[in-house]
Write a protein that holds these residues in place. Structure first.
Motif, PDB file in Angstrom:
ATOM      1  N   LEU A 358       6.275   4.861  -4.650  1.00  0.00           N
ATOM      2  CA  LEU A 358       5.287   5.085  -5.707  1.00  0.00           C
ATOM      3  C   LEU A 358       5.109   3.854  -6.584  1.00  0.00           C
ATOM      4  O   LEU A 358       4.016   3.601  -7.100  1.00  0.00           O
ATOM      5  CB  LEU A 358       5.684   6.308  -6.547  1.00  0.00           C
ATOM      6  N   LYS A 359       6.171   3.058  -6.732  1.00  0.00           N
ATOM      7  CA  LYS A 359       6.035   1.794  -7.471  1.00  0.00           C
ATOM      8  C   LYS A 359       5.148   0.817  -6.696  1.00  0.00           C
ATOM      9  O   LYS A 359       4.325   0.105  -7.270  1.00  0.00           O
ATOM     10  CB  LYS A 359       7.412   1.184  -7.724  1.00  0.00           C
ATOM     11  N   LYS A 360       5.347   0.787  -5.372  1.00  0.00           N
ATOM     12  CA  LYS A 360       4.502  -0.067  -4.529  1.00  0.00           C
ATOM     13  C   LYS A 360       3.032   0.323  -4.683  1.00  0.00           C
ATOM     14  O   LYS A 360       2.142  -0.532  -4.797  1.00  0.00           O
ATOM     15  CB  LYS A 360       4.899   0.064  -3.061  1.00  0.00           C
ATOM     16  N   MET A 361       2.765   1.633  -4.657  1.00  0.00           N
ATOM     17  CA  MET A 361       1.383   2.116  -4.745  1.00  0.00           C
ATOM     18  C   MET A 361       0.756   1.768  -6.096  1.00  0.00           C
ATOM     19  O   MET A 361      -0.428   1.432  -6.176  1.00  0.00           O
ATOM     20  CB  MET A 361       1.341   3.621  -4.473  1.00  0.00           C
ATOM     21  N   THR A 362       1.554   1.814  -7.163  1.00  0.00           N
ATOM     22  CA  THR A 362       1.053   1.445  -8.494  1.00  0.00           C
ATOM     23  C   THR A 362       0.650  -0.028  -8.521  1.00  0.00           C
ATOM     24  O   THR A 362      -0.412  -0.395  -9.038  1.00  0.00           O
ATOM     25  CB  THR A 362       2.132   1.711  -9.570  1.00  0.00           C
ATOM     26  N   VAL A 363       1.510  -0.882  -7.938  1.00  0.00           N
ATOM     27  CA  VAL A 363       1.201  -2.325  -7.862  1.00  0.00           C
ATOM     28  C   VAL A 363      -0.081  -2.548  -7.053  1.00  0.00           C
ATOM     29  O   VAL A 363      -0.926  -3.366  -7.416  1.00  0.00           O
ATOM     30  CB  VAL A 363       2.385  -3.097  -7.227  1.00  0.00           C
ATOM     31  N   GLY A 364      -0.227  -1.788  -5.958  1.00  0.00           N
ATOM     32  CA  GLY A 364      -1.429  -1.892  -5.122  1.00  0.00           C
ATOM     33  C   GLY A 364      -2.698  -1.579  -5.892  1.00  0.00           C
ATOM     34  O   GLY A 364      -3.722  -2.273  -5.747  1.00  0.00           O
ATOM     35  N   MET A 365      -2.649  -0.556  -6.732  1.00  0.00           N
ATOM     36  CA  MET A 365      -3.827  -0.181  -7.533  1.00  0.00           C
ATOM     37  C   MET A 365      -4.166  -1.281  -8.541  1.00  0.00           C
ATOM     38  O   MET A 365      -5.335  -1.617  -8.752  1.00  0.00           O
ATOM     39  CB  MET A 365      -3.564   1.153  -8.241  1.00  0.00           C
ATOM     40  N   PHE A 366      -3.126  -1.865  -9.152  1.00  0.00           N
ATOM     41  CA  PHE A 366      -3.357  -2.942 -10.118  1.00  0.00           C
ATOM     42  C   PHE A 366      -4.020  -4.141  -9.443  1.00  0.00           C
ATOM     43  O   PHE A 366      -4.965  -4.738  -9.973  1.00  0.00           O
ATOM     44  CB  PHE A 366      -2.036  -3.347 -10.773  1.00  0.00           C
ATOM     45  N   GLY A 593      -3.266  -5.497  -2.292  1.00  0.00           N
ATOM     46  CA  GLY A 593      -3.218  -4.134  -2.831  1.00  0.00           C
ATOM     47  C   GLY A 593      -3.201  -3.094  -1.732  1.00  0.00           C
ATOM     48  O   GLY A 593      -2.457  -2.109  -1.798  1.00  0.00           O
ATOM     49  N   GLU A 594      -4.002  -3.318  -0.696  1.00  0.00           N
ATOM     50  CA  GLU A 594      -4.066  -2.363   0.418  1.00  0.00           C
ATOM     51  C   GLU A 594      -2.732  -2.273   1.154  1.00  0.00           C
ATOM     52  O   GLU A 594      -2.281  -1.180   1.502  1.00  0.00           O
ATOM     53  CB  GLU A 594      -5.163  -2.801   1.400  1.00  0.00           C
ATOM     54  N   VAL A 595      -2.087  -3.423   1.389  1.00  0.00           N
ATOM     55  CA  VAL A 595      -0.823  -3.436   2.133  1.00  0.00           C
ATOM     56  C   VAL A 595       0.242  -2.623   1.407  1.00  0.00           C
ATOM     57  O   VAL A 595       0.928  -1.795   2.012  1.00  0.00           O
ATOM     58  CB  VAL A 595      -0.338  -4.888   2.371  1.00  0.00           C
ATOM     59  N   VAL A 596       0.381  -2.845   0.095  1.00  0.00           N
ATOM     60  CA  VAL A 596       1.437  -2.128  -0.636  1.00  0.00           C
ATOM     61  C   VAL A 596       1.029  -0.706  -1.005  1.00  0.00           C
ATOM     62  O   VAL A 596       1.877   0.119  -1.309  1.00  0.00           O
ATOM     63  CB  VAL A 596       1.884  -2.906  -1.900  1.00  0.00           C
ATOM     64  N   PHE A 597      -0.268  -0.415  -0.951  1.00  0.00           N
ATOM     65  CA  PHE A 597      -0.742   0.936  -1.303  1.00  0.00           C
ATOM     66  C   PHE A 597      -0.903   1.811  -0.062  1.00  0.00           C
ATOM     67  O   PHE A 597      -0.336   2.897   0.031  1.00  0.00           O
ATOM     68  CB  PHE A 597      -2.074   0.820  -2.043  1.00  0.00           C
ATOM     69  N   SER A 598      -1.670   1.337   0.898  1.00  0.00           N
ATOM     70  CA  SER A 598      -2.085   2.199   2.008  1.00  0.00           C
ATOM     71  C   SER A 598      -0.985   2.413   3.043  1.00  0.00           C
ATOM     72  O   SER A 598      -0.738   3.535   3.474  1.00  0.00           O
ATOM     73  CB  SER A 598      -3.334   1.617   2.680  1.00  0.00           C
ATOM     74  N   VAL A 599      -0.309   1.334   3.463  1.00  0.00           N
ATOM     75  CA  VAL A 599       0.783   1.480   4.434  1.00  0.00           C
ATOM     76  C   VAL A 599       1.866   2.373   3.844  1.00  0.00           C
ATOM     77  O   VAL A 599       2.379   3.289   4.491  1.00  0.00           O
ATOM     78  CB  VAL A 599       1.373   0.102   4.813  1.00  0.00           C
TER      79      VAL A 599
END
Length: 707
Positions: A358-366, A593-599
């Protein structure tokens, strides 16, 4: 399900290699078709930017709505394998239909190069897109979950790596297709008239979809096929409905509160089902803010592609078409996924930082939010270079003297003297209600008023004698679409002529008049003038200067002293000057952002789902993409932005706010291990324990970090 040992390779089940190849071909098919879709809407169906963008995002949204249907069919009825096969057949048919819809000669009965009934093409396109949306969406949640099913307990590390390889296959297919299909599109083909080769550009993705289906079926004997466990969604819906009704029925204070609102279903449903639904609802709650990420991400194929059409595609010795800029995303994915897995994440772990899913996904959104800030900065630079076009009641005029004598041109408050074959410096803007007339004259002749100007349009005023003129409405109220270049011809001869440039023919350009614009891609173009006035000793073949991106020129055909023809070039709209290379930073930020969010989101959705609801939760994840595309439709439709950069800033700001909200929500999420919870219930059932077991055993710190 068989108990025999399944073949493995490097510690991975052999079956996943068929799944990865299948996904590569399917994604080649989907992204190849999607890369040229918005330009197909504009150039072939002749829709404007807003309608093209709206239909594009509606289609993408449908592709991510139908996963719910696919998940229901897979988990409740056919199972994942049969669902993938049956919907892939529908998908292939859809790709073939849209390829057929783009055949220019389909209803061109008079062979003039234009379809006699465009509605046939529109109808076929919509049918094809509907079938594709059903097919691609229906198999989406099944393929990734089916791949996850191939791993046994104890193979969590391999399964996590599989999701990265799976995502790599998606983007390798995307990369190749977004390079190849635009190249196929710019080829010219046709039976009776040569046009942009959309049938080939759509046909190759259709062929790859057929290959995808064949490869998947070949691996059938090696797959671990989990049987469907009845209508799971119906059970879930009934359980949730009963819990809500029971809670409302017992809302008075005399009934003791229960730990979770779903516990009100205890009277009718078993504890394991309730526990599984709790897992799903907790993850679904986290999904609520996620559509905003996809609202930004999917604008690569619409707004960002349209932004590229106003830019210069020549980067060094390479020349890029606007729809090929999307390949930057796929190239960066192929580079960044292995780097993140092998270097960045291990480095972060060594530093002692618990970088959870979830931390990765937050960074991806930023990072995606910052990508749109970069897009807004690029847009500001583009808008500095764009020509000014007339608005509302404004009129724009440029005067071109095609005669042999100097002419006096009297504008309101201004007079210009034009020598032969000269023009006013640029288009001049006048308010229509203040522009009574423009007067023309030469030395010793009375002024002749000219009044035939239409509000909201550009005009070129051709003058060749004190009382002889021709007002030509320009026809261009914006930069030429898709980065193409407009070319028209002005005839200063006594007789008509025709011009052939490539496959385009300018027929019967009359004396002292101008043709309409025809549009060409970048590069040098040869043209031939056909006229009875051309002397035998003179040539009739000429070449344009180098055409860049988004320009417009008028070629004035005059006669030299030796009697031969000479084209004189007049620039109407200057070519794009801002390099497409400036889009690379925004693509880099969005891809990171996509790499840390989507994967991460794919793996998180699988790891947190109960065994009988894997496809359902994958579908829920994909549903956030559909919601994101609807957000684009709402924001773009509701906010009529006069400046495109302002829309980019709005999207960036919205995602920034949403990422903060998501970070707060993620702070309170507790990771679970569905397999351990289900094993605990199975053990309890075997031992017939009367007491309730804890449905959420605490995870050890290693698993928490891994997730």
């Amino acid at each position: 399900m068989g108990t025999f040992s399944r073949p493995s390779c490097f510690g991975y089940p052999v079956s996943i290699f068929f799944i990865v190849i299948n996904e590569f071909c399917e994604r080649f098919s989907y992204y190849g078709m999607r890369a040229i879709l918005i330009l197909y809407f504009q150039s072939f169906l002749h829709w404007n930017d807003n309608l093209s963008t709206a239909i594009y995002h509606t289609f993408v949204a449908l592709c991510y709505l139908t996963p719910i249907l696919g998940a229901l069919i897979a988990d409740s009825w056919l199972g994942k394998f049969k669902t993938i096969v049956s919907l892939s057949i529908v998908y292939t048919i859809g790709q073939v239909v849209i390829a057929v819809s783009s055949i220019n000669d389909l209803v061109d009965f008079n062979h003039d190069g234009n379809p006699d009934n465009i509605s046939v093409h529109v109808a076929l396109s919509m049918v094809g897109l509907a079938l594709i949306a059903l097919g691609t969406g229906g198999i989406k949640p099944c393929v990734s979950a089916f791949g996850g099913d191939q791993f046994e307990k104890g193979q969590e590390k391999q399964r996590n790596r599989f999701f990265s390889i799976f995502y790599l296959a998606i983007n390798a297919g995307s990369l190749l297709s977004t390079i190849i299909t635009p190249m196929l599109r710019v080829q010219e083909c046709g039976i009776h008239s040569k046009k942009a080769c959309y049938p080939l550009a759509f046909g190759v993705p259709a062929a790859l979809m057929a290959v995808s289906l064949i490869v998947f079926v070949i691996g059938s004997g090696m797959y671990k096929k989990v049987q469907p466990q009845g209508n799971v969604m119906a059970k879930v819906a009934r359980c949730i409905g009963f819990a809500i009704k029971n809670r409302v029925r017992h809302r008075s204070k005399k009934f003791p509160k229960r730990e979770h609102w779903l516990d009100w279903a205890n009277e009718k449903y078993d504890e394991q089902l309730i526990s599984q639904i709790k897992m799903v609802t907790r993850v679904m709650f986290l999904y609520i803010p996620l559509p905003m990420f996809w609202a930004l991400f999917d604008q690569q194929g619409s707004r960002w592609t349209l932004q590229a059409t106003t830019m210069n595609g020549k980067i060094g010795i390479i020349e890029i078409q606007p729809d090929q800029m999307q390949t930057v995303n796929a190239i960066l994915i192929v580079i960044l996924v292995p780097i993140m897995d092998a270097v960045v994440y291990p480095l972060i772990a060594k530093c002692g930082f618990n970088f959870t899913s979830l931390k990765k996904m937050t960074v991806g959104m930023f990072l995606a939010s910052m990508a749109f800030v970069a897009a807004a900065i690029v847009q500001v630079e583009i808008e500095k270079t764009l020509p000014v076009f007339p608005k509302g009641n404004e009129v724009q005029i440029k005067v071109l003297n095609i005669g042999n004598d100097s002419m006096n041109i009297y504008f309101p408050g201004k007079t210009e003297i034009l020598n032969p074959m000269h023009q006013t410096s640029d288009f001049m803007t006048f308010s229509a209600d203040k522009l009574t007339s423009i007067n023309i004259s030469s030395t010793g002749s009375p002024p002749t008023p000219v009044k035939d100007f239409e509000q909201g349009h550009r005009h070129i005023l051709l003058v060749w004698a004190p009382n002889k003129y021709q007002v030509v409405k320009d026809g261009l109220n914006q930069k030429p679409e898709n980065g193409k270049n407009g070319i028209r011809f002005v005839n200063t001869l006594a007789e008509s002529f025709s011009v052939t440039m490539g496959e385009e023919i300018y027929e019967n350009v009359t004396s002292h008049n101008a043709s309409e614009y025809h549009f060409f891609s970048s590069g040098r173009k040869s043209f031939t003038i056909n006229s009875s006035e051309i002397a035998q000793h003179c040539g009739n073949e000429f070449e344009t200067s180098y055409l860049g991106f988004g320009s417009a020129y008028t070629y004035v055909i005059t006669r030299k002293d030796n009697g031969c023809l000479e084209p004189i070039v007049v620039e109407d709209i200057s070519p794009n000057t801002v390099s497409m290379a400036l889009q690379i930073p925004q693509y880099f930020l969005l891809t990171c952002g996509e790499v840390v969010f989507s994967v991460t989101g794919l793996e998180f959705s699988y790891s947190q789902a109960p065994s009988n609801m894997k496809s359902v939760l994958q579908a829920g994840w994909l549903l956030t993409v559909a919601a994101g595309n609807f957000i684009v439709l709402i924001v773009a439709g509701a906010g009529s932005f006069s400046e495109q950069w302002a829309e980019y800033v709005l999207f960036a700001g919205l995602l920034l706010v949403v990422s903060v909200i998501f970070a707060i929500m993620a702070r309170f999420y507790t990771y679970v291990s569905p397999a351990e919870i289900e094993a605990q219930f199975d053990m309890d059932e075997k031992k017939k324990y009367p007491e309730e077991s804890n449905p959420y055993p605490k995870l050890d710190s290693d698993l928490q970090t891994q997730l």
